[in-house]
Each structure stands twice: as C-alpha cells, then as structure tokens.
Scaffold this active site. Sequence first.
Site, PDB file in Angstrom:
ATOM      1  CD  GLU A 188     -73.730  32.891 -10.555  1.00  0.00           C
ATOM      2  OE1 GLU A 188     -73.428  32.776  -9.347  1.00  0.00           O
ATOM      3  OE2 GLU A 188     -73.063  33.553 -11.371  1.00  0.00           O
ATOM      4  CD  GLU A 213     -74.614  37.258  -7.829  1.00  0.00           C
ATOM      5  OE1 GLU A 213     -75.604  37.898  -8.256  1.00  0.00           O
ATOM      6  OE2 GLU A 213     -74.507  36.025  -7.960  1.00  0.00           O
TER       7      GLU A 213
END
Length: 699
Positions: free
Chosen positions: A111, A131
């Site tokens: 990210e 995640e």
Amino acid sequence: MADITQVNDQISIEREGDVALVCINFPPVNATGIGVRQGLCDAIAQLNSEGSAKAIGIYAAGRTFVAGADITEFGKPPLSPSLPDTLNVIEASDIPVICVLHGTTLGGGLELALSAHARIALEGTRIGLPEVLLGLLPGAGGTQRLPRLAGMPFTLDIALSGRQVGAKEALEKGAIDRIASGDPREVALAAAQEVIAGTLPTRRTRDLDAELDQAAIDGTRAMLKKKQAHLVSPHLIVDAVEQSTGDLDAGLKFERDSFMACINTPQRAGLIHAFFGERAVSNIPEAKGPTREIAKIGVIGGGTMGSGIATSCLIAGYAVRLIEVAQDGLDRGMATITKNLEGAVSRGKMSAEARDAALARLQPSLGLDELADVDLVIEAVFEKMEVKKDIFGKLDTICKKGAILASNTSYLDVNEIADCTSRPGDVIGLHFFSPAHVMRLLEIVQGAKTDADVLASGFALAKKLKKVGVLAQVCDGFIGNRILAHYSKTASYLVLDGASPQDVDNALEGFGFAMGPHKVGDLAGLDIGWMTRKRKADTRDPNERYAGDVADKICEEGWFGRKTGRGYYVYDAGAPVPNEAIAGFIDAVRAEKGITPKAFTNEDIVDRYMTAMIVEATRVVEDGTAKRPVDVDMVFLFGYGFPRFRGGPLHYADTIGASELVSRIEAYAKEDPNYWQVPDLLRKMAADGTSFADLNKEA
Ligand code: 3HC
C-alpha cells in the site's frame, strides 16, 4: 562523505545531487510501526518544505522492503499518524516519489508503494495483500488504489487469497511499473534520476479511474457466500473493492472503517494468535543451539506414511533411501512417492525438472543393512512395540556413529524404543501427520535421554521440510492423539444420548471444522478405531462409559466408511447422504442401555465437544507433555483441521473463560462424573482469574 540525515532511528534522508533517498531501516521486516510512519511523514514534509530535491526515492535496508503494518500494534490503542494518513502525505508530495521494492512487499508495504508516483521492483520481489489471512482487509488503500492500477479481478484475487505474486506477474497486471536488478539504493538513485530526466513517467494513483467489473464482484460474492460465509473480512474486501470506482477519499474511509471493525473481531485475534503461534513453537531453547548435519535420510516403510515422509524429504532437497522388507512393498512405495511428486507438479508446487532431480535422489533398498551411511533414519512401520524394538536394536548395530534414529510412532513409548539401543541419546520421536507431504505438523518427541543436539536437529529438519515442529514429551498419543482420544468420545456420547451423527457433524462444521467427526471417521476408515477398541478391550477402565457401541455395529456390517462405500454416510455417485440404517443401530443401543434420548442444540453439541477437548488439552499443559498452551493450539491448527480463525483450542478456551468452563464441566459431571472432571490447573485459573494467554507469557 555521504550527506545523510537521520529523521529518527528508523528513517534517514540521503542527498545526492537533485535526488533525495529515503531509507526505511526497521529490522526484521521494516513493518510500518509508529516510528516508520512518523519518520516518513516528517521526511516528506521536510523535503517538500526545503524544495531543493527534484525526485524522492524510497527504499528499504535489509532483507525486504516493508512487509506490512506492524502486527504487534493491533489490538492496542491506535497511534497517529495512521498508515492511511502517512500514505496520503506521500501521495500528495509535490516532489515526485518512487518506491523500490525488494523481498516480500506485503500488506501495508504494498500500500505504501501504491501511494508513490511510480514503483520499481527488484527481480525476485514478491508482492501481496495477506491481510485476509489475519482476519483483516487491506487498511491503507490496497482496496482502493490497486484496482486503479491493476483492475478489480487482480485486486480481488490477491486480497482474498493472500497469495504472493512474483514481479513478472505484478508488472503484467500493472501493479508495478518496471523490474530492475541490483541494489535497492542504487536502483532508487538511478530511477529518481530518470524521473528528473523525464524517462520514467510518474503519476498519482488517485488521479486514475478504477473500472467497475460487476461480473467479478458478483461472482466473488456468490463464491464467498458458499465457501466463507462464516468469515467477516473477505466480504468487506469485496464491498471495499466495489467502492473503488468512486471518490478515493470516500473509498479510503469505507476501507478504514471496515478495517477497524475487523480489528475488533475474535477472528482477527484468533488469526493473529495463529501467526505468532506458528513462530513461537520453535522460539524455545530446545530448538536452538548446535545441530547435527543431515544430508541423507533413510525412511523405513513404504506404506502411505513412509512414502509421504520420503516425499516430504525429497521435496526439501534431501537424498532419501527407502527401505522395505519385500520387493512388492518397495515397488508400491516407489509408485506412491512418484505419484505424490506428480501431484506436486500438477498443483504447481514443483517443476518437472525438480521432480526428476528428486527422483534421482531416491534410492530404494531391501533390508536395513543399506542404512549404514544415512545421517537420519525415520522408522515408519506399523505400530507394534516388538517390531519397533527389533528394528531399533538392528539400527544400533548398522547405523554410523552420530546418526539420528527417529520413530514416527503416533503413541508408543519412545523411551522404551530408545532403551533397546546402546545410544538412547540419538533416539527421538518424529511424528508426522498423514498425508505427510501435505500436513504441516511435526510433533518432535523428546525422550528422557534424547541429546540436546538431536532435539535441535528435529526442529531444523521441521524448518527445512517447511513444517511446524512442536515439542512434545513422551506419553500415550503425545499432544494431539492423546487429546483426540479423549474428546472424540464426546461425539459418540452425544449420539448415544440423543443427537444424530449428522447433527454432530453439522454443528461442528458450523463451528468451522471442514468436516465433522463422523465424516472424518468415514474418511480415515472406521475399521482402524474398531481394531484399536478390540485390542484395548481387556485394559479398558471399568468405570468408563463405553463409546464404541454404534461404531462397532457399523463395522460388524463390513461398513468401514468411504473405502467400502458405506459408513455413517453412503458414498454413491454425488454428495454423501446419511446411511439410514444407522438410526436403527442407535435405537437398538439406546434400548439396550435404557437411554431416553434428549434434544441437543448446535450450541450444546459444540460446547460439550469443545469443553472435552479443552479439558484434556489443559491436562497436557498441566503435566508438561506440551510446554505451553500455544504449542497445543498449533498442534490442532496444523495437524487436526481446527479452524484457524479460532486460534486453537486453548486460545478459544480463553474466549469462554476458566470460570465458565469449570461451571460447564461440573454441570456435565452430574451425568458422567468419571468422564467429566475439572483439571486442577483450570480450577486454579478460575480462582486466580488467569488465562491460557497468561501461561504463554510466563513460559
Ligand atoms: N509486523 C510485526 N512483526 C512481523 C511482521 C509484521 N507485519 N512480519 C513479520 N514479523 C516478525 C515475525 O514475527 C518474526 O519475528 P521473530 O523473529 O521475533 O519471531 C520476524 O518478523 C521474521 O518473520 P518470519 O520468521 O516470518 O520471517 P520469514 O522470512 O519467514 O517471513 C515474511 C517474512 C514473509 C514477511 C513473514 O514474516 C510474513 O508473512 N509476515 C506477515 C506479513 C503480513 O501479514 N503483512 C500484512 C500485515 S497487516 C497490514 O499490513 C495491514 C495494512 O493493510 C494496514
């Protein structure tokens, strides 16, 4: 002298002409903890306010670029600046920012890269959004920025599978702009210079549009509804990705709110316990220190187990000698290993060349005499003490000095086996789980006289085999099978007392097990338990309530489960259906024993089954068979199909609490005081208000 300023102890800025290089240095994996976040914000702000740099290159020191958010911060009060805010600062920079990735650029690390204005990956880099494996969704723009660069299908794929993607695929999909080779700092410098020269284009990801792929969204939702209805985060990932076509800030807000909602779920706590538990089991003194060199392994027995063990060793790169007593057994073993390796090739786990090399390292032999040159022997013949003793006595005379002698016994006394050799220090239990080339658990059984370097070698072997090695002490069944032997009786008692086998299976599948215990029994073969019950009939505790009546009747019909087409279920073409004859057997046993059937809800079933598991798991910790509660948890996650999101039986026990468990056991004990007894440790924990997590910390 290089012009380097330390922003803080994790972030530095180096000036080289018009270029500013920002280095992240936070071992072991450069996670975006508070120091990294604050340092990055400060570095970008400082460089923009100075205004002299024309391009900024972010790279990381050590073995990897950023591997994600700092997992140790989850569940604690959030510290500002948050990762999304940090990444917005980077994206908003007036000076163009590029990121150079290497190693495993995962989660918050990817990210971070997506918020830069261009991304270059070194050869060998792997990117991913794992995640979901922690019960979360990407919480810093992964669901919003990746679709803008690489499309919705790719984002859904990697965010829902958690798989790592190689640099080539990442480039093809548009997640990165270029692949380079060399040192991260040198590549960052050269790339930043190219940005200034105009030969490396940059743009803000937020200025791009994500294209709606409704078919991908709808298809994924339907799949999740079917396969992962019980999990929270995958559904939120799809919702968030769907929002990526709109305003970025609104999408980021939705993503962040969903992320924070996931942070507060028991599923997140269970999955993160599993993440750290997998690492904690080998973070013990017994697993460290000097080891013995292992290059060549002898496997005795070419049955399913021995062949699986040999396959696992071959895949890990060892030379293997497979031993059988007769040629037909040896041929069968060789055929099974070849088939296992073929399966690994067809599943994309190994290349055809690697398979050929593995087969070239495999030597079939008849008789134990060929084991003189191996560094480790793993005996995997059937479970009879006399046979094992005979083999180990012979190995004692055949094997070279210093060779490790291991038994794959699943419950026999490793000390008794060791004592029939003149070198009990070399003897250890290495208990694999079937299929051994697939299942990740390895119980490493320490005998009373096992040498420290032999024990540490067991852990080193587990690591090389990519297995989770868990230390266990000698007892009947070690950690896993001992606990299983106790709680599996609960499933039978529930059926005797009023539930149907399908009720029990459905309730436990609802809890998260892939298969209920009766389906597992059908798969493993009901004859195995039948033989054990007959063998142990003479030594059975007279006070113990017999659990095998119904299973015995099924076996007497010649119905052993899947392999005979009939067991608790009938296996014709199509999905298995309940075997209707079973109800008659159950009625007959109830009538014989004067049992009036009761109604059990799914919750009753889960509570009894799980409480029985927790009781024996507590005893295993109490008497030291397992070192800590987390060791028991990992045995169940990696060897017994325990639902990972529940963290393991003793992590789950903490969600109930010791006092409640004691009350439950006392209530059940009114029906069967012999089976239901409160372990002293649990009673003490209830009195002290402590948990299994506390015991993990103390150990
Ligand atoms: N945070 C904190 N510690 C971490 C960490 C993380 N994200 N990732 C790894 N570590 C620690 C490990 O606990 C271990 O500590 P130890 O040495 O004290 O046991 C150490 O780093 C080394 O890790 P491994 O033993 O796993 O080393 P490997 O080389 O085998 O694997 C890895 C490296 C592939 C990076 C692996 O550790 C891994 O998969 N890490 C988790 C990655 C991940 O899940 N990232 C996403 C986090 S969530 C997130 O980013 C949310 C965001 O969207 C907001």
